[in-house]
Design a protein around this motif. Sequence first.
Motif, PDB file in Angstrom:
ATOM      1  N   VAL A  83       0.830  -1.202   0.000  1.00 42.21           N
ATOM      2  CA  VAL A  83       0.000   0.000   0.000  1.00 42.21           C
ATOM      3  C   VAL A  83       0.871   1.262   0.000  1.00 42.21           C
ATOM      4  O   VAL A  83       1.770   1.412   0.828  1.00 42.21           O
ATOM      5  N   GLY A  84       0.613   2.147  -0.951  1.00 36.28           N
ATOM      6  CA  GLY A  84       1.294   3.437  -0.997  1.00 36.28           C
ATOM      7  C   GLY A  84       2.729   3.398  -1.474  1.00 36.28           C
ATOM      8  O   GLY A  84       3.465   4.368  -1.306  1.00 36.28           O
ATOM      9  N   ILE A  85       3.160   2.283  -2.075  1.00 34.82           N
ATOM     10  CA  ILE A  85       4.541   2.161  -2.537  1.00 34.82           C
ATOM     11  C   ILE A  85       4.551   1.912  -4.034  1.00 34.82           C
ATOM     12  O   ILE A  85       3.764   1.123  -4.560  1.00 34.82           O
ATOM     13  N   ALA A  86       5.468   2.592  -4.728  1.00 37.56           N
ATOM     14  CA  ALA A  86       5.639   2.397  -6.160  1.00 37.56           C
ATOM     15  C   ALA A  86       7.110   2.166  -6.459  1.00 37.56           C
ATOM     16  O   ALA A  86       7.987   2.780  -5.842  1.00 37.56           O
ATOM     17  N   GLU A  87       7.375   1.279  -7.397  1.00 37.43           N
ATOM     18  CA  GLU A  87       8.741   1.037  -7.835  1.00 37.43           C
ATOM     19  C   GLU A  87       9.079   2.039  -8.929  1.00 37.43           C
ATOM     20  O   GLU A  87       8.279   2.284  -9.825  1.00 37.43           O
ATOM     21  N   PHE A  88      10.272   2.636  -8.846  1.00 35.36           N
ATOM     22  CA  PHE A  88      10.665   3.629  -9.852  1.00 35.36           C
ATOM     23  C   PHE A  88      11.950   3.228 -10.549  1.00 35.36           C
ATOM     24  O   PHE A  88      12.734   2.424 -10.044  1.00 35.36           O
ATOM     25  N   ALA A  89      12.132   3.799 -11.728  1.00 34.73           N
ATOM     26  CA  ALA A  89      13.355   3.598 -12.500  1.00 34.73           C
ATOM     27  C   ALA A  89      13.587   4.841 -13.349  1.00 34.73           C
ATOM     28  O   ALA A  89      12.638   5.522 -13.748  1.00 34.73           O
TER      29      ALA A  89
END
Length: 185
Positions: A106-112
């Motif tokens: 919940v509330g976490i996104a993976e970025f690149a």
Amino acid sequence: MNHSDSRTELHMKNGCAYYIQLCVEPETNHTPEYLREQLESGMAGLSSQSRWQRFAAPVNKLSEKQLDYLSNIDGKNHVAWCASLLQEGKEKGIAIARYVILHDEVGIAEFAITVLDDYQGQGIGYELIKKLIGSAKANDVNMLIGHIAPGNKRMLNLCKRFDASIQTEKSSSVIALISVKNDYS
């Protein structure tokens, strides 16, 4: 060429102008098909080391499945910002930053983030992360998580500029956690 309000003109450290805008945006030429073309041509502008640092594998060309995934952007669960410059009157993609919300967290996104080799170290990645953070806040994401190759010192230093918590539990990658609650404008 119609551009919406998301397009921002900025300048690299060397003074060269570039633009950041959403990679896929209604009422602009930034369609999923256009993004696919830019992604394919962008791979040619990455050294084998940069491709390894981004994909943790010896990727020379993106597969159709990868291109589908990378260009299927909804602006909420999957957000991408592109940096480009004008070259002979045509837009040339030079960098991209994205996040994908993790549905099991919940509330976490993976970025690149990927910046073409010729444009690394010019402040583009910093501006792209600021855009990602703004989108994350608007979409109720609290934390961006990135998996970074241990040798990618430039990316690790960039994350530290955003007060990232750096975890080195896995030997194959370093984990950077960036809280989006801070104001980096």
